[in-house]
Design an enzyme around this catalytic site. Sequence first.
Site, PDB file in Angstrom:
ATOM      1  CE  LYS A 111      -4.453  -1.054   0.154  1.00 33.79           C
ATOM      2  NZ  LYS A 111      -5.390  -1.510   1.127  1.00 33.79           N
ATOM      3  CE  LYS A 191      -7.935  -8.494  -3.343  1.00 30.14           C
ATOM      4  NZ  LYS A 191      -7.624  -8.247  -1.968  1.00 30.14           N
ATOM      5  CE  LYS A 194     -15.062   3.167  -7.676  1.00 32.71           C
ATOM      6  NZ  LYS A 194     -15.997   2.873  -8.758  1.00 32.71           N
TER       7      LYS A 194
END
Length: 330
Positions: A111, A191, A194
């Site tokens: 992330k 994956k 959004k």
Amino acid sequence: MKRVFSGIQPSGDIHLGNYLGAIRNWVLLLDQYDCIFCIVDYHAQTIPYDPQAMPRRVMNAAVANMAAGIDPKRCRLFVQSHVKEVTELAWILGCVTPLGDLERMTQFKSKTQEHQLGSNLGLLAYPVLMAADILLYKAELVPVGDDQIQHLELAREICRKFDSTFGPVFPEPQPLLTKTSRVMGIDGKTKMSKSLNNTIGLLETEEQVWSKLKVAVTDENRKRRTDPGNPLVCNVFTIHQGFTQDSQIAQIDKECRSAGIGCVDCKKILARNLEAVMAPMRERARHLESPPDEVRQILDEGASACREIAVRVMDEVRVATGLRDARRQQ
Ligand code: SF4
């Protein structure tokens, strides 16, 4: 009944990946366990976001979950930040969590790269907040997909560390392994997410779904209609497995390998099967949204039921950790 806890991020419209990876499995648990499902808005703050859009995202997540079968009469559905005790517990658990364990988390590293962030304490402490979510309700089981196993392992370790330091308060949560499909986005490579703009939304219209499905990447080695394909490397085939009958899947598998079916026809079958599941969901969502206060009221009731548990558990935690003198009434 054993208690199950799971959370879903309000990170934009709920998509097929969320449905196949989590929500569909949660629905199957409703009658077997004491289920608590949480829309984890504190977790959603760990990456940059638009505060104006957050209330809408939370409502969308609630509506989509209920439209997909999460019946609030058979579980507790609530918003994480509506039970503030979780942040207090996260602080206390953070004090028994080794920094090195957090820095090793794969999701923290990915992330940080994905959003080009410098180190952010919220993102680093994400697994501690997740442990607090689970332990605050003394959940015994946590449904996990493969991308959450590392976080749950750490939550279990934090639980053991707390109990061995301060005395037994929490049951050690166990993974509830459910059948999950790892669905890629329409790019077929990453994956479904959004933030990567590669999703098919669970409540999207038939036309919107088809506009995405028709450009979805399939077996990239299948260059022409006459080339045989390999369903095992095709994300469209993976999505078929969530929405198509076994007999039809077996036929597609066979015909794909012998070039008996083209990718456009294969996608049209999938679009029809998706619509058969999604049209009733859209209808339920429309009903849920028509009196707008109803969803809010359901979430308020869920939060108030969870708060009752949280207040009792935090009382035990405060006594165990010396924040409250057990001999004094409060
Ligand atoms: Fe994928 Fe279907 Fe095309 Fe085979 S026919 S490559 S399963 S889309």
